[in-house]
Scaffold this active site. Structure first.
Site, PDB file in Angstrom:
ATOM      1  N   VAL A 128       2.518   6.672  -6.561  1.00 45.94           N
ATOM      2  CA  VAL A 128       1.997   7.484  -7.664  1.00 45.94           C
ATOM      3  C   VAL A 128       2.427   6.924  -9.031  1.00 45.94           C
ATOM      4  CG1 VAL A 128       2.041   9.777  -8.736  1.00 45.94           C
ATOM      5  CG2 VAL A 128       1.716   9.552  -6.259  1.00 45.94           C
ATOM      6  N   GLU A 168       8.472  11.801  -1.571  1.00 45.37           N
ATOM      7  CA  GLU A 168       8.027  10.815  -0.586  1.00 45.37           C
ATOM      8  C   GLU A 168       9.190   9.852  -0.307  1.00 45.37           C
ATOM      9  OE1 GLU A 168       5.227   7.631  -1.629  1.00 45.37           O
ATOM     10  OE2 GLU A 168       4.197   8.018   0.261  1.00 45.37           O
ATOM     11  N   ASP A 194       5.316 -10.867   8.154  1.00 47.40           N
ATOM     12  CA  ASP A 194       5.160 -10.366   6.782  1.00 47.40           C
ATOM     13  C   ASP A 194       5.847  -9.006   6.609  1.00 47.40           C
ATOM     14  OD1 ASP A 194       4.120 -11.262   4.389  1.00 47.40           O
ATOM     15  OD2 ASP A 194       2.061 -10.629   4.756  1.00 47.40           O
ATOM     16  N   GLU A 210      -5.439   4.896  -4.023  1.00 48.10           N
ATOM     17  CA  GLU A 210      -4.896   5.331  -2.732  1.00 48.10           C
ATOM     18  C   GLU A 210      -3.391   5.390  -2.902  1.00 48.10           C
ATOM     19  OE1 GLU A 210      -6.243   6.373  -0.096  1.00 48.10           O
ATOM     20  OE2 GLU A 210      -8.331   5.763  -0.285  1.00 48.10           O
ATOM     21  N   GLU A 250     -11.748   5.562   0.749  1.00 47.71           N
ATOM     22  CA  GLU A 250     -12.005   4.303   1.428  1.00 47.71           C
ATOM     23  C   GLU A 250     -12.653   4.610   2.769  1.00 47.71           C
ATOM     24  OE1 GLU A 250      -8.086   2.155   1.099  1.00 47.71           O
ATOM     25  OE2 GLU A 250      -9.224   0.988  -0.363  1.00 47.71           O
ATOM     26  N   CYS A 255       1.523   5.941   4.407  1.00 42.16           N
ATOM     27  CA  CYS A 255       1.310   6.862   3.284  1.00 42.16           C
ATOM     28  C   CYS A 255       0.917   8.262   3.731  1.00 42.16           C
ATOM     29  CB  CYS A 255       0.240   6.301   2.365  1.00 42.16           C
ATOM     30  SG  CYS A 255      -1.245   5.846   3.282  1.00 42.16           S
ATOM     31  N   ASN A 287       2.693  -2.062   3.278  1.00 41.23           N
ATOM     32  CA  ASN A 287       2.839  -1.584   4.658  1.00 41.23           C
ATOM     33  C   ASN A 287       1.751  -2.082   5.616  1.00 41.23           C
ATOM     34  OD1 ASN A 287       1.003   0.003   3.289  1.00 41.23           O
ATOM     35  ND2 ASN A 287       1.652   1.906   4.259  1.00 41.23           N
ATOM     36  N   GLY A 346       0.552   7.838  -2.865  1.00 41.97           N
ATOM     37  CA  GLY A 346       1.538   8.339  -1.911  1.00 41.97           C
ATOM     38  C   GLY A 346       1.262   9.752  -1.424  1.00 41.97           C
ATOM     39  N   PRO A 354      -2.034  -9.074  -3.340  1.00 45.51           N
ATOM     40  CA  PRO A 354      -1.236  -8.345  -2.353  1.00 45.51           C
ATOM     41  C   PRO A 354       0.095  -7.921  -2.958  1.00 45.51           C
ATOM     42  CG  PRO A 354      -1.597 -10.645  -1.677  1.00 45.51           C
ATOM     43  CD  PRO A 354      -2.077 -10.524  -3.086  1.00 45.51           C
ATOM     44  N   SER A 355       0.801  -7.082  -2.236  1.00 43.95           N
ATOM     45  CA  SER A 355       2.164  -6.746  -2.649  1.00 43.95           C
ATOM     46  C   SER A 355       3.025  -8.002  -2.599  1.00 43.95           C
ATOM     47  CB  SER A 355       2.735  -5.696  -1.702  1.00 43.95           C
ATOM     48  OG  SER A 355       4.139  -5.631  -1.865  1.00 43.95           O
ATOM     49  N   GLU A 356       3.924  -8.124  -3.553  1.00 45.31           N
ATOM     50  CA  GLU A 356       4.847  -9.268  -3.586  1.00 45.31           C
ATOM     51  C   GLU A 356       5.785  -9.255  -2.372  1.00 45.31           C
ATOM     52  OE1 GLU A 356       4.492  -6.820  -5.716  1.00 45.31           O
ATOM     53  OE2 GLU A 356       6.371  -6.125  -6.616  1.00 45.31           O
TER      54      GLU A 356
HETATM   55  P1  NAD Z   1       4.011   0.101  -5.483  1.00 44.73           P
HETATM   56  O1  NAD Z   1       3.331   1.156  -6.271  1.00 44.73           O
HETATM   57  O2  NAD Z   1       5.392  -0.281  -5.840  1.00 44.73           O
HETATM   58  O3  NAD Z   1       3.162  -1.269  -5.585  1.00 44.73           O
HETATM   59  C1  NAD Z   1       1.810  -1.327  -5.201  1.00 44.73           C
HETATM   60  C2  NAD Z   1       1.169  -2.563  -5.818  1.00 44.73           C
HETATM   61  O4  NAD Z   1       1.041  -2.387  -7.220  1.00 44.73           O
HETATM   62  C3  NAD Z   1       1.975  -3.855  -5.632  1.00 44.73           C
HETATM   63  O5  NAD Z   1       1.078  -4.901  -5.325  1.00 44.73           O
HETATM   64  C4  NAD Z   1       2.603  -4.055  -6.994  1.00 44.73           C
HETATM   65  O6  NAD Z   1       2.877  -5.404  -7.311  1.00 44.73           O
HETATM   66  C5  NAD Z   1       1.515  -3.534  -7.912  1.00 44.73           C
HETATM   67  N1  NAD Z   1       1.947  -3.109  -9.236  1.00 44.73           N
HETATM   68  C6  NAD Z   1       3.153  -2.632  -9.611  1.00 44.73           C
HETATM   69  N2  NAD Z   1       3.136  -2.321 -10.933  1.00 44.73           N
HETATM   70  C7  NAD Z   1       1.889  -2.593 -11.394  1.00 44.73           C
HETATM   71  C8  NAD Z   1       1.247  -2.462 -12.659  1.00 44.73           C
HETATM   72  N3  NAD Z   1       1.884  -1.980 -13.728  1.00 44.73           N
HETATM   73  N4  NAD Z   1      -0.046  -2.831 -12.770  1.00 44.73           N
HETATM   74  C9  NAD Z   1      -0.721  -3.287 -11.695  1.00 44.73           C
HETATM   75  N5  NAD Z   1      -0.171  -3.440 -10.469  1.00 44.73           N
HETATM   76  C10 NAD Z   1       1.120  -3.090 -10.317  1.00 44.73           C
HETATM   77  O7  NAD Z   1       3.859   0.542  -3.979  1.00 44.73           O
HETATM   78  P2  NAD Z   1       4.540  -0.103  -2.676  1.00 44.73           P
HETATM   79  O8  NAD Z   1       6.009   0.156  -2.749  1.00 44.73           O
HETATM   80  O9  NAD Z   1       4.063  -1.492  -2.508  1.00 44.73           O
HETATM   81  O10 NAD Z   1       3.888   0.766  -1.521  1.00 44.73           O
HETATM   82  C11 NAD Z   1       4.364   2.021  -1.146  1.00 44.73           C
HETATM   83  C12 NAD Z   1       3.544   3.127  -1.750  1.00 44.73           C
HETATM   84  O11 NAD Z   1       2.159   2.926  -1.472  1.00 44.73           O
HETATM   85  C13 NAD Z   1       3.889   4.489  -1.194  1.00 44.73           C
HETATM   86  O12 NAD Z   1       3.915   5.436  -2.228  1.00 44.73           O
HETATM   87  C14 NAD Z   1       2.724   4.769  -0.254  1.00 44.73           C
HETATM   88  O13 NAD Z   1       2.504   6.116   0.004  1.00 44.73           O
HETATM   89  C15 NAD Z   1       1.601   4.123  -0.953  1.00 44.73           C
HETATM   90  N6  NAD Z   1       0.509   3.808  -0.016  1.00 44.73           N
HETATM   91  C16 NAD Z   1      -0.655   4.534  -0.083  1.00 44.73           C
HETATM   92  C17 NAD Z   1      -1.680   4.295   0.816  1.00 44.73           C
HETATM   93  C18 NAD Z   1      -2.966   5.074   0.774  1.00 44.73           C
HETATM   94  O14 NAD Z   1      -3.951   4.601   1.304  1.00 44.73           O
HETATM   95  N7  NAD Z   1      -3.019   6.246   0.176  1.00 44.73           N
HETATM   96  C19 NAD Z   1      -1.515   3.297   1.777  1.00 44.73           C
HETATM   97  C20 NAD Z   1      -0.322   2.586   1.818  1.00 44.73           C
HETATM   98  C21 NAD Z   1       0.680   2.855   0.911  1.00 44.73           C
END
Ligand code: NAD
Length: 483
Positions: A229, A380, A93, A249, A457, A283, A152, A251, A176-178
């Site tokens: 963010v 970030e 994955d 949670e 969390e 993150c 991640n 960035g 989940p993330s796509e």
């Molecule tokens: P992302 O913000 O692009 O996407 C996160 C999730 O949100 C995905 O499942 C996406 O499909 C969904 N999403 C996107 N737009 C949306 C909307 N308008 N409404 C509802 N859901 C929506 O993040 P990413 O690229 O998947 O992950 C990387 C980021 O996540 C980094 O900034 C990282 O720091 C952060 N992160 C934070 C933690 C923490 O615990 N603080 C842990 C892991 C990752």
């Protein structure tokens, strides 16, 4: 692999497919090959999932905490028994090396299920005596929760949200993330197998639009997002329309401060763990490494030596300790930041190049002579790029460490214990480390301040975010009224 999920969604205790949804190709980051195709949830699938979670919630909440906890602990046992297969899937994955996934992902997911399973029976209200009258409080579930994950740590994120939510008597629809859609399906399958009634934990796939549709549904009481963010801003605002509870949670751009008196070897280990584990896609990473001037040259020299121990290759090979980025897109973002770092005058100490092999590999990269306003020190990157900045005094470094809109984590390496505690008291961050970096045991709260998030969390603190208190006033005598 016979352990792959068999359809895109898991709803009401069963795998469900609807191929009219938008295609989601699952790409193995180590080769760039498509290893599966899933389909984003259509409005009909979204409806099925929310209806199932809503229908299951009251019954699930009526179980005793001990009964709910037993299900979670059973799920933890199953996850541990299947750790190998789940780790292989996590590696497909995400591309993270099996050397990592076999000790971090399903295992930390199982820890969360076990911890909140153990806590479930102890989630209680309190009694407040007021003369002969009294108040008691009921700690009740929030209701129907939506979880949305980043790419991640797909298994861990699914479990970190499911475990406290379910322990408190909530039900969940998780998206989940796509980019990494597979692992959460296995979590759903295992929870069902462990005895969670149908509908208690559902997983549906989709891009941002599916997440957005979930967040604004009138039946949803709480949204927990792990993501960036910019997404956090949108989701928080959308949730606010219905005054929904949120956990965010998000960035970070966390500081790691290394004083002259630090144990050099440990400080280098901390910087490696806080920048290159999971190819930097963590993150809480300490990507702004402030090194006191007296130790800076020795630090860079030892770091460069230690980086020779990087072993790239097929991440399913247990000897490999460094994998690819999750996607071509994320690799491109990282390359863009590296170019900016060079253009803005930072000194490239090591790395900086895409690796000439299939998949999305980029070398672990270290920049020195970085200044506070350079883009690589403010933004970030979410990749294996360490920025080393130098400093002279404690008084100088603390405000520089805090001069960011983020506030997820912060770390300090020093032999001076009073200084360590002073620094930690001054850090504007939710999760801090002294002489270590990036430990995340389930017993400890995890989360950010400032733009990095809202809520926590793990630990007992998570219970606060997945339950609500009802105060009940009880009068024992007659009730007087003015007329
Ligand atoms: P992302 O913000 O692009 O996407 C996160 C999730 O949100 C995905 O499942 C996406 O499909 C969904 N999403 C996107 N737009 C949306 C909307 N308008 N409404 C509802 N859901 C929506 O993040 P990413 O690229 O998947 O992950 C990387 C980021 O996540 C980094 O900034 C990282 O720091 C952060 N992160 C934070 C933690 C923490 O615990 N603080 C842990 C892991 C990752």
């Amino acid at each position: 692999m016979n352990t792959q999920p068999t359809a895109s969604h898991f709803i009401n205790g069963a795998y469900v497919e609807d191929k009219s949804g938008e295609e989601i190709p699952v790409i193995y980051p180590a080769t760039g090959e498509v290893i599966a195709t899933l389909y984003a949830a259509t409005p009909a699938i979204i409806e099925q999932a929310l209806a199932a979670a809503e229908a299951a919630q009251k019954e699930w909440a009526s179980w005793t905490g001990t009964e709910r906890g037993r299900v979670l602990r059973r799920a933890a046992d199953i996850m541990r028994e299947r750790n190998h297969d789940l780790s292989v899937l996590e590696t497909f994955d995400t591309g993270k090396p099996y050397q990592e996934t076999s000790v971090v992902d399903a295992t930390s997911g199982a820890d969360a299920l076990e911890y909140f399973g153990g806590l479930a029976a102890a989630i209680t209200g309190e009694h407040i005596q007021l003369g002969e009258n009294f108040v008691y409080t009921r700690r009740e579930p929030v209701g129907l929760c939506v979880g949305i994950g980043a790419w991640n740590y797909p298994t861990q994120i699914a479990c970190w949200k499911a475990a406290p939510a379910l322990a408190c008597g909530n039900t969940m629809v998780f998206k989940p993330s796509e980019t990494t859609p597979l692992c959460a399906l296995k979590v759903a399958e295992i929870l069902f197998e462990a005895g969670a009634p149908a509908g208690v934990y559902n997983v549906i796939q989709g891009y941002g639009a599916v997440g957005a549709a979930l967040v604004t549904d009138r039946r949803v009481d709480k949204v927990s997002l792990t993501g960036s963010v910019p997404t956090g801003r949108k989701v928080y605002a959308a949730a606010a329309e219905g005054i929904r509870h949120v956990t965010m949670e998000l960035g970070g751009k966390s500081p790691l401060v290394i004083f002259d008196d630090a144990n050099l070897e440990n400080a280098v280990s901390g910087a490696i763990l806080g920048n290159f584990y999971s190819s930097g896609q963590v993150c809480s990473n300490g990507t702004r490494v402030f090194v006191q001037s007296g130790i800076k040259d020795a630090f860079l020299e030892r770091l460069t030596e230690r980086l020779k121990g990087v072993k790239m290759g097929d991440p399913q090979d247990p000897e490999v300790n460094y994998g690819p980025m999750v996607s071509e897109r994320q690799l491109g973002i990282v390359e863009g930041f590296i170019e900016k770092g060079i253009a803005e005058g930072a000194r490239l100490v090591t790395g900086g190049k895409r690796v000439d092999r299939p998949g999305f590999y980029i070398e672990p990269t270290v920049f020195a002579d970085v200044t506070d306003e350079m883009t690589i020190a403010t933004d970030e990157i979410f990749g294996p790029v360490m920025s080393v900045l130098s400093f002279e005094t404690e008084e100088e470094v603390l405000p520089r460490a805090n001069a960011t809109e983020f506030g997820l984590s912060a770390g300090v390496f020093t032999a001076d214990l009073t200084r360590a505690h002073r620094m930690v008291a001054g850090f504007e961050a939710g999760t801090c480390y002294i002489n270590t970096y990036n430990d995340a045991p389930v017993e400890a709260p995890f989360g950010g301040s400032k733009l990095s998030g809202v809520g926590r969390e793990n630990s007992k603190a998570a219970i606060e975010h997945y339950s609500q208190i009802k105060g009940v006033f009880v009068r024992m005598g007659d009730l007087e009224a003015p007329f």
